[in-house]
Design a protein around this motif. Structure first.
Motif, PDB file in Angstrom:
ATOM      1  N   GLN A 176       0.826  -1.203   0.000  1.00  0.00           N
ATOM      2  CA  GLN A 176       0.000   0.000   0.000  1.00  0.00           C
ATOM      3  C   GLN A 176       0.864   1.259   0.000  1.00  0.00           C
ATOM      4  OE1 GLN A 176      -2.254  -0.855   3.516  1.00  0.00           O
ATOM      5  NE2 GLN A 176      -4.065  -1.494   2.364  1.00  0.00           N
ATOM      6  N   LYS A 177       1.943   1.235   0.779  1.00  0.00           N
ATOM      7  CA  LYS A 177       2.859   2.382   0.815  1.00  0.00           C
ATOM      8  C   LYS A 177       3.504   2.585  -0.550  1.00  0.00           C
ATOM      9  CE  LYS A 177       4.009   1.767   5.668  1.00  0.00           C
ATOM     10  NZ  LYS A 177       5.050   1.393   6.627  1.00  0.00           N
ATOM     11  N   ALA A 178       3.926   1.500  -1.192  1.00  0.00           N
ATOM     12  CA  ALA A 178       4.558   1.594  -2.506  1.00  0.00           C
ATOM     13  C   ALA A 178       3.570   2.105  -3.549  1.00  0.00           C
ATOM     14  CB  ALA A 178       5.112   0.237  -2.917  1.00  0.00           C
ATOM     15  N   ALA A 179       2.340   1.652  -3.486  1.00  0.00           N
ATOM     16  CA  ALA A 179       1.318   2.107  -4.429  1.00  0.00           C
ATOM     17  C   ALA A 179       1.038   3.588  -4.241  1.00  0.00           C
ATOM     18  CB  ALA A 179       0.038   1.294  -4.247  1.00  0.00           C
ATOM     19  N   GLU A 180       0.992   4.036  -3.005  1.00  0.00           N
ATOM     20  CA  GLU A 180       0.752   5.453  -2.740  1.00  0.00           C
ATOM     21  C   GLU A 180       1.921   6.309  -3.232  1.00  0.00           C
ATOM     22  OE1 GLU A 180       0.435   8.074   1.221  1.00  0.00           O
ATOM     23  OE2 GLU A 180      -1.062   6.499   1.049  1.00  0.00           O
ATOM     24  N   THR A 181       3.139   5.842  -3.040  1.00  0.00           N
ATOM     25  CA  THR A 181       4.315   6.559  -3.514  1.00  0.00           C
ATOM     26  C   THR A 181       4.322   6.628  -5.034  1.00  0.00           C
ATOM     27  OG1 THR A 181       5.540   5.802  -1.582  1.00  0.00           O
ATOM     28  CG2 THR A 181       6.830   6.661  -3.411  1.00  0.00           C
ATOM     29  N   ALA A 182       3.991   5.523  -5.690  1.00  0.00           N
ATOM     30  CA  ALA A 182       3.951   5.505  -7.150  1.00  0.00           C
ATOM     31  C   ALA A 182       2.850   6.421  -7.672  1.00  0.00           C
ATOM     32  CB  ALA A 182       3.724   4.079  -7.640  1.00  0.00           C
ATOM     33  N   ASP A 183       1.727   6.451  -7.000  1.00  0.00           N
ATOM     34  CA  ASP A 183       0.631   7.323  -7.408  1.00  0.00           C
ATOM     35  C   ASP A 183       1.024   8.792  -7.266  1.00  0.00           C
ATOM     36  OD1 ASP A 183      -1.990   7.780  -8.341  1.00  0.00           O
ATOM     37  OD2 ASP A 183      -2.678   8.154  -6.286  1.00  0.00           O
ATOM     38  N   ALA A 184       1.704   9.141  -6.183  1.00  0.00           N
ATOM     39  CA  ALA A 184       2.157  10.517  -5.984  1.00  0.00           C
ATOM     40  C   ALA A 184       3.169  10.909  -7.052  1.00  0.00           C
ATOM     41  CB  ALA A 184       2.770  10.674  -4.589  1.00  0.00           C
ATOM     42  N   ALA A 185       4.068   9.987  -7.413  1.00  0.00           N
ATOM     43  CA  ALA A 185       5.048  10.266  -8.464  1.00  0.00           C
ATOM     44  C   ALA A 185       4.358  10.445  -9.811  1.00  0.00           C
ATOM     45  CB  ALA A 185       6.067   9.137  -8.538  1.00  0.00           C
ATOM     46  N   ARG A 186       3.359   9.626 -10.089  1.00  0.00           N
ATOM     47  CA  ARG A 186       2.618   9.740 -11.347  1.00  0.00           C
ATOM     48  C   ARG A 186       1.902  11.081 -11.426  1.00  0.00           C
ATOM     49  NH1 ARG A 186      -2.400   9.302 -12.617  1.00  0.00           N
ATOM     50  NH2 ARG A 186      -2.994   8.460 -10.604  1.00  0.00           N
ATOM     51  N   LEU A 187       1.299  11.508 -10.326  1.00  0.00           N
ATOM     52  CA  LEU A 187       0.610  12.793 -10.311  1.00  0.00           C
ATOM     53  C   LEU A 187       1.592  13.948 -10.483  1.00  0.00           C
ATOM     54  CD1 LEU A 187      -2.027  12.264  -7.478  1.00  0.00           C
ATOM     55  CD2 LEU A 187      -2.446  12.453  -9.921  1.00  0.00           C
ATOM     56  N   ALA A 188       2.763  13.837  -9.881  1.00  0.00           N
ATOM     57  CA  ALA A 188       3.764  14.899 -10.001  1.00  0.00           C
ATOM     58  C   ALA A 188       4.256  15.018 -11.439  1.00  0.00           C
ATOM     59  CB  ALA A 188       4.934  14.628  -9.055  1.00  0.00           C
ATOM     60  N   THR A 189       4.497  13.894 -12.108  1.00  0.00           N
ATOM     61  CA  THR A 189       4.961  13.964 -13.500  1.00  0.00           C
ATOM     62  C   THR A 189       3.853  14.475 -14.412  1.00  0.00           C
ATOM     63  OG1 THR A 189       4.413  11.631 -13.825  1.00  0.00           O
ATOM     64  CG2 THR A 189       6.686  12.135 -13.240  1.00  0.00           C
ATOM     65  N   ALA A 190       2.610  14.134 -14.130  1.00  0.00           N
ATOM     66  CA  ALA A 190       1.499  14.638 -14.931  1.00  0.00           C
ATOM     67  C   ALA A 190       1.366  16.146 -14.767  1.00  0.00           C
ATOM     68  CB  ALA A 190       0.201  13.940 -14.542  1.00  0.00           C
ATOM     69  N   LEU A 191       1.579  16.637 -13.561  1.00  0.00           N
ATOM     70  CA  LEU A 191       1.500  18.070 -13.311  1.00  0.00           C
ATOM     71  C   LEU A 191       2.649  18.797 -14.007  1.00  0.00           C
ATOM     72  CD1 LEU A 191       0.068  20.369 -11.821  1.00  0.00           C
ATOM     73  CD2 LEU A 191       1.593  19.940  -9.895  1.00  0.00           C
ATOM     74  N   ASP A 192       3.849  18.227 -13.938  1.00  0.00           N
ATOM     75  CA  ASP A 192       4.992  18.850 -14.607  1.00  0.00           C
ATOM     76  C   ASP A 192       4.810  18.850 -16.110  1.00  0.00           C
ATOM     77  OD1 ASP A 192       6.242  19.373 -12.222  1.00  0.00           O
ATOM     78  OD2 ASP A 192       7.506  17.576 -12.277  1.00  0.00           O
ATOM     79  N   GLY A 193       4.190  17.822 -16.674  1.00  0.00           N
ATOM     80  CA  GLY A 193       3.970  17.746 -18.109  1.00  0.00           C
ATOM     81  C   GLY A 193       2.903  18.725 -18.577  1.00  0.00           C
ATOM     82  N   ALA A 194       2.033  19.164 -17.677  1.00  0.00           N
ATOM     83  CA  ALA A 194       0.951  20.066 -18.055  1.00  0.00           C
ATOM     84  C   ALA A 194       1.332  21.536 -17.935  1.00  0.00           C
ATOM     85  CB  ALA A 194      -0.276  19.786 -17.192  1.00  0.00           C
ATOM     86  N   LYS A 195       2.519  21.829 -17.438  1.00  0.00           N
ATOM     87  CA  LYS A 195       2.948  23.223 -17.278  1.00  0.00           C
ATOM     88  C   LYS A 195       3.225  23.835 -18.649  1.00  0.00           C
ATOM     89  CE  LYS A 195       4.899  22.981 -12.682  1.00  0.00           C
ATOM     90  NZ  LYS A 195       6.097  23.166 -11.866  1.00  0.00           N
ATOM     91  N   ARG A 196       2.885  25.105 -18.756  1.00  0.00           N
ATOM     92  CA  ARG A 196       3.131  25.824 -20.001  1.00  0.00           C
ATOM     93  C   ARG A 196       4.458  26.577 -19.890  1.00  0.00           C
ATOM     94  NH1 ARG A 196      -1.973  29.395 -21.250  1.00  0.00           N
ATOM     95  NH2 ARG A 196      -1.393  30.182 -19.206  1.00  0.00           N
ATOM     96  N   ASP A 197       5.179  26.655 -20.986  1.00  0.00           N
ATOM     97  CA  ASP A 197       6.411  27.431 -21.019  1.00  0.00           C
ATOM     98  C   ASP A 197       6.088  28.885 -21.323  1.00  0.00           C
ATOM     99  OD1 ASP A 197       7.957  25.210 -20.533  1.00  0.00           O
ATOM    100  OD2 ASP A 197       8.124  24.709 -22.665  1.00  0.00           O
ATOM    101  N   GLU A 198       6.743  29.765 -20.643  1.00  0.00           N
ATOM    102  CA  GLU A 198       6.495  31.187 -20.895  1.00  0.00           C
ATOM    103  C   GLU A 198       7.687  31.835 -21.534  1.00  0.00           C
ATOM    104  OE1 GLU A 198       4.825  33.434 -17.771  1.00  0.00           O
ATOM    105  OE2 GLU A 198       3.553  31.805 -17.125  1.00  0.00           O
TER     106      GLU A 198
END
Length: 58
Positions: free
Chosen positions: A36-58
């Protein structure tokens, strides 16, 4: 005549509720399996990469 109120009883009841809430939080935080801890860590990492990929360059 008014009833005598023991304030220690109310203080102890309030403290008991607070301790129970803290115990519930600790059970949720520490009472997990390794998978469960590993799944939560992987989910947090997936969300972080998705957020970084959605950032716009200025």
């Amino acid at each position: 005549m008014a009833q005598v109120t023991n304030l220690n009883r109310f203080r102890k009841a309030r403290d008991k509720i607070a301790r129970a809430a803290e115990a519930d939080a600790n059970r949720a935080r520490f009472g997990r399996t390794k998978a469960q801890k590993a799944a939560e860590t992987a989910d947090a990492a997936r969300l972080a990469t998705a957020l970084d990929g959605a950032k716009r360059d200025e």
